[in-house]
Design a protein around this motif. Structure first.
Motif, PDB file in Angstrom:
ATOM      1  N   ALA A   1      -6.853   4.657  -7.740  1.00 16.94           N
ATOM      2  CA  ALA A   1      -5.497   4.204  -7.420  1.00 16.94           C
ATOM      3  C   ALA A   1      -5.226   4.461  -5.940  1.00 16.94           C
ATOM      4  O   ALA A   1      -5.572   5.507  -5.402  1.00 16.94           O
ATOM      5  CB  ALA A   1      -4.485   4.938  -8.284  1.00 16.94           C
ATOM      6  N   PHE A   2      -4.606   3.480  -5.297  1.00 18.48           N
ATOM      7  CA  PHE A   2      -4.245   3.588  -3.887  1.00 18.48           C
ATOM      8  C   PHE A   2      -2.726   3.718  -3.782  1.00 18.48           C
ATOM      9  O   PHE A   2      -1.992   3.008  -4.465  1.00 18.48           O
ATOM     10  CB  PHE A   2      -4.723   2.353  -3.118  1.00 18.48           C
ATOM     11  CG  PHE A   2      -6.217   2.192  -3.118  1.00 18.48           C
ATOM     12  CD1 PHE A   2      -6.994   2.803  -2.157  1.00 18.48           C
ATOM     13  CD2 PHE A   2      -6.837   1.436  -4.103  1.00 18.48           C
ATOM     14  CE1 PHE A   2      -8.373   2.657  -2.159  1.00 18.48           C
ATOM     15  CE2 PHE A   2      -8.216   1.281  -4.120  1.00 18.48           C
ATOM     16  CZ  PHE A   2      -8.985   1.894  -3.143  1.00 18.48           C
ATOM     17  N   PRO A   3      -2.246   4.626  -2.910  1.00 19.51           N
ATOM     18  CA  PRO A   3      -0.798   4.873  -2.800  1.00 19.51           C
ATOM     19  C   PRO A   3      -0.065   3.762  -2.050  1.00 19.51           C
ATOM     20  O   PRO A   3       0.326   3.914  -0.909  1.00 19.51           O
ATOM     21  CB  PRO A   3      -0.735   6.202  -2.050  1.00 19.51           C
ATOM     22  CG  PRO A   3      -1.976   6.216  -1.220  1.00 19.51           C
ATOM     23  CD  PRO A   3      -3.013   5.476  -2.020  1.00 19.51           C
ATOM     24  N   THR A   4       0.069   2.626  -2.710  1.00 13.02           N
ATOM     25  CA  THR A   4       0.826   1.512  -2.140  1.00 13.02           C
ATOM     26  C   THR A   4       2.015   1.250  -3.060  1.00 13.02           C
ATOM     27  O   THR A   4       2.115   1.819  -4.133  1.00 13.02           O
ATOM     28  CB  THR A   4      -0.056   0.249  -2.050  1.00 13.02           C
ATOM     29  OG1 THR A   4      -0.548  -0.070  -3.360  1.00 13.02           O
ATOM     30  CG2 THR A   4      -1.237   0.451  -1.111  1.00 13.02           C
ATOM     31  N   VAL A   5       2.896   0.364  -2.636  1.00 13.26           N
ATOM     32  CA  VAL A   5       4.034  -0.010  -3.476  1.00 13.26           C
ATOM     33  C   VAL A   5       3.929  -1.504  -3.754  1.00 13.26           C
ATOM     34  O   VAL A   5       4.045  -2.296  -2.826  1.00 13.26           O
ATOM     35  CB  VAL A   5       5.374   0.318  -2.782  1.00 13.26           C
ATOM     36  CG1 VAL A   5       6.542  -0.112  -3.639  1.00 13.26           C
ATOM     37  CG2 VAL A   5       5.456   1.798  -2.448  1.00 13.26           C
ATOM     38  N   PRO A   6       3.690  -1.917  -4.989  1.00 15.03           N
ATOM     39  CA  PRO A   6       3.331  -1.069  -6.129  1.00 15.03           C
ATOM     40  C   PRO A   6       1.918  -0.512  -5.961  1.00 15.03           C
ATOM     41  O   PRO A   6       1.162  -0.965  -5.104  1.00 15.03           O
ATOM     42  CB  PRO A   6       3.406  -2.024  -7.323  1.00 15.03           C
ATOM     43  CG  PRO A   6       3.120  -3.368  -6.744  1.00 15.03           C
ATOM     44  CD  PRO A   6       3.680  -3.349  -5.336  1.00 15.03           C
TER      45      PRO A   6
END
Length: 119
Positions: A71-76
């Motif tokens: 998982a990469f900390p992006t939005v979403p």
């Protein structure tokens, strides 16, 4: 260690056989062998695969150690799936199975037609 006997009802190797004999597993691992992919990329590439079944299959493959999820900390949040070294050991076997199916589908369809005509 006891030698596995997949013909025995209690043999744990049956769990692995169930997983790798599944059509969605074959197709997902075939795509991931070419490189990491996101959930929706997989869903678009594999026609007929529902979101629910893709999610369930990915979780099972991850649990079995055949793929990894990052998982990469992006939005979403962006999630990427990759084949693991253990999963990579299956690719030549699954490629051979897929190639066999592609090469012999005509014969299988002919046999089904003959059977259905007689039955």
């Amino acid at each position: 260690m006891k030698i596995p006997n997949p013909y025995a009802a209690t043999c744990p190797t049956r769990l692995v056989l169930d997983r790798v004999a599944d059509k969605w597993t074959v197709l997902i691992l075939g795509l991931l062998a070419n490189g990491p992919m996101r959930f929706n990329q997989l869903r678009r590439q594999i026609e007929g695969l529902s979101q629910k079944m893709l999610s369930q299959t990915l979780k099972s493959l991850e649990r079995d150690g055949l793929i990894s999820r990052k998982a990469f900390p992006t939005v979403p949040v962006t999630v990427e799936y990759s084949i693991t070294p253990l999963g990579q050991t299956l690719t030549s076997t699954l490629d051979a199975l897929r190639t066999w199916a592609e090469s012999h589908i005509g014969e299988v369809l002919d046999a089904q037609k003959r059977y259905d005509t007689v039955a």
